[in-house]
Write an enzyme that holds these catalytic residues in place. Structure first.
Site, PDB file in Angstrom:
ATOM      1  CG  HIS A   1      10.005   2.156   0.574  1.00  0.00           C
ATOM      2  ND1 HIS A   1       8.692   1.964   0.963  1.00  0.00           N
ATOM      3  CD2 HIS A   1      10.347   1.027  -0.082  1.00  0.00           C
ATOM      4  CE1 HIS A   1       8.262   0.781   0.581  1.00  0.00           C
ATOM      5  NE2 HIS A   1       9.256   0.191  -0.066  1.00  0.00           N
TER       6      HIS A   1
ATOM      7  CB  CYS B   1       7.944  -6.212   0.226  1.00  0.00           C
ATOM      8  SG  CYS B   1       9.163  -5.132   1.002  1.00  0.00           S
TER       9      CYS B   1
END
Length: 643
Positions: free
Chosen positions: A67, A182
């Site tokens: 991503h 994250c």
């Protein structure tokens, strides 16, 4: 919005063959381009590879979720691919990956897609669901499996909200809370949370997990929930606020551990054999921060200082510019900016804001390193850098300015970290006085000693530079102009900048044409950096973050007002590429000013004193050419910004 609003049939490729990780990435990006999600596939690939460099996005169980968030994304979207034979994607569990989802997120404030993406991430934690997707024969079947699972998940969530209270379980006495985060806040944050929630439900424990995602924190823990919890699981790959967990039993781990070993973490949490966390002001260390390079850590500390300093630079700079605009130069040229009461009022407020600039920079660098105990030490160091205190002259007369404040911030932060290490041997009874007495008292004393050593060194450097410049004034005047202009852009308010400006003021005292030409070259050199930055944020948008682009136009005002400091936040963020670009642009402007024999009898004022500039038309040409040169070099040398 549903998952299928982001994942289209044309964005799905099944039973694909790929040689390696990069080939898989290229195929997924190609699908994004086919759907129309990207404006620049090459730039988006850089964002994908940058994320992979921080750690593989293959989470295990055969699943990889690459991503990226980039300005090259025209619209948020997802592509999917299956490789039944599997490829090595550097998975966290070491096994081949055969199911791929690539997320493309725009770098705008529009984060409505994040809710959908978080749902997709949680669905993938069901291994039977993932297997069905790998076995799908057509894109239609693939989408149907997702729709069915999404509807099932929505019904579960609705049932939870409708229930007045959770059903009691045999182990309901144990309550847990957690936080997951994250670096990008897109994939692993939600997968780690889902893993913990599913396993806790299976084991019969109650848990609430806060997800620190890209669109902000979800399911934020309240103080009452934290107080009622038996233990806290912090599964984060970046720093989060830890002070709220002071006195609680806390497990600190990574999202990787939460995804792959949720049962072990939960069993440890409920066992009671967990250390109590005491928040003493230290920066929380997580798996991600401990693996960061020293350069990356230094950059984060620096940017914490720069981001807090920026409002003082902009607010103070514009108010000073207004003072020059409203003043009457003819009353007293040497006091320009403060000749009239209204102008003096604006300049005093702007000057006050500017006065906070260096303490704020140093203070928040130190805070980033050592949390709140570092703040006071950094503030004092930054103030001493601005006053120039020494052992001989405690009141200050040799300021080290911007460079000294940078040193003060980093040294102050690490002084406090050193004190923390030393104080570990003290008895627990003294724990409470460390952050309120020991750290600020000894830390402030030590930073004072350090700055008394730094300021004289900078003073000696200034004296040497002044001597060199005086010698050059009898030689090539164009070379001197280039050097003076470049010096104004080298540290922008630091010792080199101040040495050049002081030399200009001394030259004005000679009251001759050469002295006036020197002052003109110095001012045009100081005007170029902010203007070049402002131009670059317009013509080379990809080189700057969204925040930098928004602040960019303000630098037109700063530059035209001869407030070089407007370029400092940009130079501090990327000194290796920005400073050389601005240095050359300012050097060119200074040399041209000398070549055109432009003169200036005022020591400050920027565009507001152009009426007293000799050969003003060519002076504007020198300013324009220097700014364009600096802008062009920024476009060439600076790398594309990573949001």
């Amino acid at each position: 919005m549903k998952i299928t609003d982001l994942l289209k049939k044309k964005g799905i490729a099944l039973n694909v063959s790929a040689a390696d990780q990069e080939a898989a990435i290229d195929k997924l990006i190609e699908l994004h381009s086919k759907v129309g999600n990207l404006s620049d596939a090459g730039e988006f690939k850089k964002a994908i590879l940058a994320r992979e460099s921080k750690g593989s996005t293959a989470i295990g169980m055969g699943i990889a979720v690459p991503h990226g968030k980039s300005s090259a994304v025209a619209k948020a979207g997802v592509t999917a691919m299956t490789i039944p034979s599997g490829i090595d994607y550097k998975s966290l569990d070491g096994n081949p990956s055969n199911l791929f989802f690539m997320i493309a997120a725009p770098d705008t404030a529009a984060d409505t897609h994040l809710e959908v993406l978080s749902k997709l991430m949680t669905l993938l934690m069901d291994q039977s669901f993932a297997k069905k997707l790998v076995d799908a024969k057509t894109p239609e079947e693939f989408l149907g499996i997702i729709d069915e699972k999404e509807d099932e998940k929505d019904k579960e969530e609705a049932a939870k909200k409708a229930a007045a209270a959770p059903a009691p379980t045999a182990k309901a006495a144990k309550k847990l809370v957690g936080v997951t985060a994250c670096p990008t806040g897109i994939a692993h944050t939600f997968m780690a949370a889902e893993a913990l929630e599913l396993k806790a439900k299976e084991l019969g424990y109650e848990i609430k997990v806060e997800k620190d995602g890209s669109g902000g924190a979800k399911d934020v823990l309240t103080s009452a929930e934290i107080a009622a919890a038996d233990a806290v699981i912090v599964a984060c790959d970046k720093n989060i606020e830890m002070g709220r967990f002071d006195g609680k039993k806390v497990i600190i781990t990574s999202t990787k551990e939460a995804i792959h070993s949720p049962e072990g973490l939960i069993n440890k949490a409920v066992s009671g054999e967990v250390n109590v966390y005491h928040h003493t002001g230290a920066v929380t260390k997580t798996d991600d921060s401990s693996k960061e390079s020293a350069g990356r850590k230094a950059y984060k500390h620096l940017m914490n200082g720069v981001s807090h300093m920026l409002p003082f630079v902009i607010g103070g700079g514009i108010l000073i510019a207004i003072a020059f605009l409203l003043d009457d130069y003819s009353i007293d040229p040497s006091n320009f900016g403060s000749n009239t009461p209204v102008a003096a009022w604006f300049k005093s407020i702007g000057g006050a804001a500017f006065g906070f600039m260096l303490p704020i920079l140093a203070g928040f660098i130190a805070q980033s390193i050592a949390d709140r105990p570092g703040l006071a030490v950094g503030f004092v160091g930054g103030y001493l850098a601005s006053t120039g205190a020494t052992f001989v002259s405690p009141g200050g007369d040799i300021p080290s300015a911007f460079l000294g404040a940078l040193v003060a911030g980093f040294v102050g932060g690490y002084i406090v970290l050193g004190l923390r290490k030393i104080c570990e041997v003290l008895p627990p009874a003294l724990e409470g006085i460390k952050p309120v007495l020991i750290y600020p008292l000894i830390g402030t004393l030590l930073i004072g000693l350090v700055m008394c050593l730094i300021n004289p060194v900078v003073g000696a450097l200034n004296a040497w530079i002044s001597g060199v410049l005086t010698g050059m004034s009898s030689g090539s005047i164009i070379a001197l102009g280039a050097l003076l202009g470049a010096m104004m852009a080298t540290d922008m308010g630091g010792p080199l900048n101040k040495a050049a400006y002081a030399f200009g003021l001394a030259s004005l005292a000679n009251q001759n044409e050469t002295g006036y030409m020197i002052m003109a070259a110095i001012m045009v050199g100081g005007m170029v950096p902010p203007i070049a930055i402002a131009l670059a944020t317009i013509f080379f948008k990809k080189k700057f973050t969204a925040a930098e682009r928004k602040s960019g136009p303000v630098n037109f005002i700063m530059g035209l007002s001869f407030i070089t400091e407007g370029a400092i936040p940009y130079a501090a963020a990327d000194p290796l590429h920005v400073i050389p670009s601005l240095l050359v642009g300012s050097g060119v402007a200074g040399a041209l000013s000398m070549a055109f024999k432009c003169t200036l009898m005022a020591p400050h004022g920027g565009i507001f004193v152009f009426p007293v500039v000799g050969n003003v038309a060519m002076y504007l040409v020198a300013l324009l050419i220097g700014s364009v040169v600096g802008c062009g070099l920024l476009g060439i040398l600076k790398k594309d910004a990573q949001e």
